[in-house]
Every structure is written in C-alpha cells, then in structure tokens.
Design a protein around this motif. Structure first.
Motif, PDB file in Angstrom:
ATOM      1  N   GLY A   1       0.818  -1.205   0.000  1.00 57.50           N
ATOM      2  CA  GLY A   1       0.000   0.000   0.000  1.00 57.50           C
ATOM      3  C   GLY A   1       0.852   1.256   0.000  1.00 57.50           C
ATOM      4  N   GLY A   2       0.182   2.388  -0.163  1.00 55.85           N
ATOM      5  CA  GLY A   2       0.895   3.654  -0.153  1.00 55.85           C
ATOM      6  C   GLY A   2       0.060   4.768  -0.719  1.00 55.85           C
ATOM      7  N   LEU A   3       0.737   5.886  -0.992  1.00 54.87           N
ATOM      8  CA  LEU A   3       0.095   7.067  -1.553  1.00 54.87           C
ATOM      9  C   LEU A   3       0.411   7.155  -3.038  1.00 54.87           C
ATOM     10  CD1 LEU A   3      -1.355   9.825  -1.221  1.00 54.87           C
ATOM     11  CD2 LEU A   3       0.894  10.794  -0.652  1.00 54.87           C
ATOM     12  N   VAL A   4      -0.616   7.365  -3.830  1.00 64.82           N
ATOM     13  CA  VAL A   4      -0.437   7.450  -5.281  1.00 64.82           C
ATOM     14  C   VAL A   4      -1.414   8.494  -5.823  1.00 64.82           C
ATOM     15  CG1 VAL A   4      -2.098   5.592  -5.731  1.00 64.82           C
ATOM     16  CG2 VAL A   4      -0.280   6.069  -7.398  1.00 64.82           C
ATOM     17  N   GLN A   5      -1.032   9.109  -6.907  1.00 66.25           N
ATOM     18  CA  GLN A   5      -1.921  10.074  -7.548  1.00 66.25           C
ATOM     19  C   GLN A   5      -2.983   9.353  -8.369  1.00 66.25           C
ATOM     20  OE1 GLN A   5       0.588  12.761  -9.792  1.00 66.25           O
ATOM     21  NE2 GLN A   5       0.752  14.169  -8.054  1.00 66.25           N
TER      22      GLN A   5
END
Length: 125
Positions: free
Chosen positions: A8-12
């Motif tokens: 998981g993570g932060l993505v645009q």
C-alpha cells in the motif's frame, strides 16, 4: 494460516499500485480461496477480488473490473492485486483474506475467517 499483506501507499489518481499477500502456516486444501476486501472510512468492508486456487480462476468486483487484476504465485503461496487507473474512491484499507474451501458466495465478507493486517491505499485527486 497467517497472511502478510504489503504494497500500500500514496499514489496520484491514474497511477498504479500492486499489493501482495503471502500465506504461511497451516496448509489449506487445493480448493482454497485468497482474495482482497477493502474498507473506506465510515463504510462497510467490501469485496474487491478473489482467486480460486484449484481452477486458477479470478473473480473481480464490478466496481474495479477493467482496472484491477488478481493473480497468484503458487510456489510462494502469494496472491497479488494489481491496481491500475486508480481513483480517489479507491482510497481504503485493503485486507487480504483466505478461506480453506471455495464458497459460492465468495464475495461475502462473512465467509472469511483469516485476515491479514490491512494495508492503506491512498489515492490523491
């Protein structure tokens, strides 16, 4: 069985992520299922995708069909969720799950007893 989720993570918005879920411990029969659910803040946990090991067949929720795919690595007892063209509404904690035998209502959260720790996916718009 223990399930270890990662990726998981932060993505645009419009980007991609791949989640992994590795199973270890007690061995299931060949007809087991592994898959993913997700839970957004204030919402119920919902089905995303499942993989039926014995038939090598994938099942995808209509809400993500065409953007998400689920696959497996049999040797590693690992299932992957490839998420493409991500949208803000895909933001949620994604949970890996497994059950020892395939169920007809595989998209019902109550069918699963084994859950991973969850991995957060945040899609910024």
């Amino acid at each position: 069985v223990q399930l270890q989720a990662s990726g998981g993570g932060l993505v645009q918005a419009g980007g991609s992520l791949r989640l992994s879920c590795a199973a270890s411990g007690r061995t299931f029969s060949n007809n087991y299922a592994m898959g993913w659910f997700r839970q957004a803040p204030g919402k119920e946990r919902e089905f995303v995708a499942a993989f039926r090991w014995s038939l090598n067949r994938a099942y995808i929720a209509d809400s993500v069909k065409g953007r998400f795919t689920i696959s497996r690595d049999n040797a590693k007892n690992t299932v992957y969720l490839q998420m493409n063209s991500l949208k803000a509404e895909d933001t949620a904690v994604y949970y890996c799950t497994a059950r020892p035998r395939w169920a007809v209502d595989y998209n019902n959260v109550r069918q699963y007893d084994n859950w991973g720790q969850g991995t957060l996916v945040t899609v910024s718009s």
